[in-house]
Structures are given as C-alpha cells and as structure tokens.
Design an enzyme around this catalytic site. Structure first.
Site, PDB file in Angstrom:
ATOM      1  N   TYR A 147      17.634   4.613  -8.296  1.00  0.00           N
ATOM      2  CA  TYR A 147      17.137   5.969  -8.021  1.00  0.00           C
ATOM      3  C   TYR A 147      18.297   6.960  -7.884  1.00  0.00           C
ATOM      4  O   TYR A 147      18.224   8.088  -8.367  1.00  0.00           O
ATOM      5  CB  TYR A 147      16.303   5.994  -6.739  1.00  0.00           C
TER       6      TYR A 147
ATOM      7  N   ARG B  15      -2.252   5.209   0.455  1.00  0.00           N
ATOM      8  CA  ARG B  15      -2.644   6.590   0.174  1.00  0.00           C
ATOM      9  C   ARG B  15      -4.049   6.700  -0.393  1.00  0.00           C
ATOM     10  O   ARG B  15      -4.560   7.790  -0.555  1.00  0.00           O
ATOM     11  CB  ARG B  15      -1.644   7.206  -0.788  1.00  0.00           C
TER      12      ARG B  15
ATOM     13  N   ARG C 182       0.836  -1.213   0.000  1.00  0.00           N
ATOM     14  CA  ARG C 182       0.000   0.000   0.000  1.00  0.00           C
ATOM     15  C   ARG C 182       0.854   1.239   0.000  1.00  0.00           C
ATOM     16  O   ARG C 182       0.486   2.258   0.494  1.00  0.00           O
ATOM     17  CB  ARG C 182      -0.897  -0.011   1.221  1.00  0.00           C
TER      18      ARG C 182
ATOM     19  N   ASP D 100       9.610   4.492   4.172  1.00  0.00           N
ATOM     20  CA  ASP D 100       9.854   4.438   2.735  1.00  0.00           C
ATOM     21  C   ASP D 100      11.240   3.847   2.491  1.00  0.00           C
ATOM     22  O   ASP D 100      12.118   3.940   3.355  1.00  0.00           O
ATOM     23  CB  ASP D 100       9.754   5.820   2.070  1.00  0.00           C
TER      24      ASP D 100
ATOM     25  N   ARG E 159      -1.913  12.850   6.639  1.00  0.00           N
ATOM     26  CA  ARG E 159      -0.665  13.075   5.922  1.00  0.00           C
ATOM     27  C   ARG E 159      -0.493  14.548   5.513  1.00  0.00           C
ATOM     28  O   ARG E 159       0.606  15.069   5.527  1.00  0.00           O
ATOM     29  CB  ARG E 159      -0.670  12.131   4.721  1.00  0.00           C
TER      30      ARG E 159
END
Ligand code: CP3
Length: 320
Positions: free
Chosen positions: A126, A6, A2, A51, A15
C-alpha cells in the site's frame, strides 16, 4: 472476516460518514462496533474493530482509507528518505484508543477477542503503490532494484507491527491474526527471499507470549506450506484450494481457517448450504478448523445469510 462487518445496518448507523481512521479513535464506538456482530451472529470469537493501516497512520506516514477504495497515500514510499516517516511505534502513546477499545471489549465479552496487524508485505505494497494494486509492479521493482532499501522498509514495518501486536496482547486479546492479504501475488522463491525472514521474526516475538497466531492471505495456494513453516499456528485458506489439500500442505499439528467463497453469498441459499456442507465434509471432523470466509464480507451481503451460515455450522455433526 468482516472488514466489512460493514454489511450490518447497525454498523452503518454508528459509523456514519467520514474517515474510518477517525471512528477508530473513539474507543466506546469502536468497542460497540466490535460487539455488534457477536450479538447478531453468535460467532465463537470477536475480531477487534480497527484496521491494518492504523499503526503506520499513527507514526505519521501519511495514509488514509478512502471509502470504496481502501488504504491510499498521496506520498508513496520511494527512497531511503521516506524511512523517516516510519519511526518506531509506541503503542500506548501513539494508539491509546486501540488499547482502550480492547479493554472495553474484553470486559464485556465471554468469548475470545482476536487482535491483528497487517503483514509487512501487504502494508509495504500500500505504501509503495499509493493504494490497492493488481500487479504490484512498483513493489516488485523496489524489491529487485533496491533490495537493501526493501530490507530496511521491511525492518521498520516489522518493528511497528510487532509492537502493535505485543501491546494488543498486553491489553488482553486472546489470539492474534497477521493479515498478509496480498502476499499471494508472490512466487514461493520471492516469498522466501523478500518476506519470510521478517514474518518469522514477528511470529518469534509474539510466540514468547504464548497466544495463538493466525496467518491470513488470499490466493496463497502455492504458499501454504511456507506460511505454515514461517511460524503460524493457524493458516488461512481462501476458496481456491480444497480444504483437504490445504491440510496436506500446511502439515500436522496446525489448524486451518476459512474456505468459504464470499462472492457466493448473494447466490440462492441452497447453493450456499451445499458449499458450507462440502467444506465441513472435507474437513472430516478434524479438530483444527476455524470455519470462516476466505476473505471479507462485501457491504451488499444480507446479514440473514450470514446468520444462517453460523447456525448451519454450529448444528453440523460428523457421523463417525
Ligand atoms: O481486504 C483485505 O484483506 C485488505 C487489507 C485490509 C484492510 N483492512 C485495508 C482496508 C485488511 C485485512 C483490513 C483489516 C480490517 N479492517 C479488520 C480486521 C479483519 C476483518 O476483516 O474483520 C477490520 C475489522 C477492519 C475495519 C474496516 N476497514 C472496515 C469495516 C472497513 C470498511 C468500510 C468503512 O470505512 O467503514 C475498512 C476499510 C478498508 N480497509 C478497506 C480495505 C481494503 C475497504 C475500503 C472500502 O471498500 O470501503
């Protein structure tokens, strides 16, 4: 799955605006967000609200999460000089808010809490690309042009992610998940050469604690056997590979996770129901299957649909 819990209105209310990396630094808020989907859906485990870029952010690499985009950096990883921005992580000092969030959650939960880290390839991509990518051209160029530097980068990221995982286990998580989401862009031979040794090292360290290890990726059909051999107890399967075929690739004594296509969640319920039942049927009562989506929930998904899916899976019984 998930990363996108969000879709919940109660999530968006808590948030608010601003960088998610700031929200994550408030343990009471992060714990509450971790618990929200448990209350609403009645799922069998909770996943920590954090995260995958939190550890590299915490050591000061210089990375943010841009809404609607994902992790981004203005200063991508280019040379040996950039290794200086990836010092060792001291989790209790650098990310005390993660530890505190876990403690609050574990105290309130009567189901397992799953901790996680990003896989070294996914994090590296990234940092090298500067953001999400389709082709991973710069990442692959670094691998082939300067394998020595690639090895050093993977050493650093593996050390950072391993310390993060070990600290989460010490704080009380019952299982860990390694999100190597984008590793499916590699061929098996590229995976063996540029990723396998580091993920193996990470899983070996975590194995000493005895907690179960889940290994996740997208579009990894041709890598499933390797992603099992590298040391995972549970291997994630997206929607592209039928569950029975995935099981034959992953091998005996391991569990599978996933298989529902998140992109069908806006389709009519009858179609979703058929897909869910097809997956459960293909699993054929095998004890090793964590029913899940093959990737994250997008923000537009109606929470009631997810609620119905959880009910359907819980009610399902195999006739033997
Ligand atoms: O999608 C992927 O697999 C890519 C890599 C990845 C990211 N975060 C980068 C990112 C993964 C696997 C994560 C893990 C994650 N992030 C988890 C654990 C696993 C899960 O899915 O439950 C959790 C709980 C998060 C938290 C998170 N990060 C949320 C809820 C959001 C969305 C929006 C917000 O800012 O509130 C993020 C941002 C984020 N991290 C995105 C990506 C690709 C999406 C950016 C966006 O579309 O807004």
């Amino acid at each position: 799955m998930r990363q996108a819990g969000r879709s919940l209105p109660e999530y968006r209310a808590l948030r608010k605006e601003g960088s998610i990396l700031d929200t994550l630094k408030k343990p009471d808020v992060s714990a509450e967000i971790t618990l929200q989907p448990i209350r609403r859906y009645g799922v069998d485990a909770a996943i920590l609200y954090s995260d995958i870029v939190v550890p590299v952010h915490a050591v000061g690499f210089g990375v943010d999460i841009k809404p609607g985009v994902g992790p981004v950096t203005d200063n991508p990883f280019r040379s040996a000089e950039d290794l200086k921005r990836l010092r060792e992580l001291d989790p209790f000092h650098d990310t005390p808010y993660v530890i505190e969030t876990i403690r609050i959650c574990v105290d309130q939960l009567d189901i397992p809490l799953i901790g996680f880290a990003g896989g070294p390839f996914t994090i590296a991509s990234y940092l090298i690309e500067g953001g999400p990518s389709r082709s991973y051209q710069k990442t692959k160029r670094l691998m082939f042009e300067n394998p020595e530097l690639w090895n050093q980068l993977m050493d650093r990221l593996t050390a950072i992610c391993t310390s993060s995982l070990l600290s989460q286990i010490e704080a009380g998580v019952s299982a860990i998940q390694l999100f190597d989401s984008w590793v499916g862009t590699l061929s098996p031979s590229q995976y063996i050469r540029f990723v396998f040794p580091w993920v193996q090292r990470m899983f070996e360290e975590v194995s000493k604690t005895g907690v179960p290890k889940i290994h996740f990726g997208v579009a990894t059909g041709e890598l499933l056997q390797l992603m099992s051999e590298v040391g995972a107890d549970v291997v994630g399967v997206d929607w592209r590979v039928p569950l029975d075929l995935a099981r034959s690739r992953v091998g005996d004594g391991k569990a599978l996770q996933g298989n529902l296509d998140p992109a069908i969640l806006a389709s009519p319920w009858s179609a979703i129901e058929e897909e869910v039942l097809r997956i459960l049927h293909l699993n054929n009562g095998h004890p090793g299957h964590i029913f899940n989506l093959g990737h994250g929930v997008t923000p537009d998904v109606n929470p009631e649909v997810l609620e119905r899916i959880v009910q359907l899976v819980h009610q399902y019984r195999v006739d033997r």
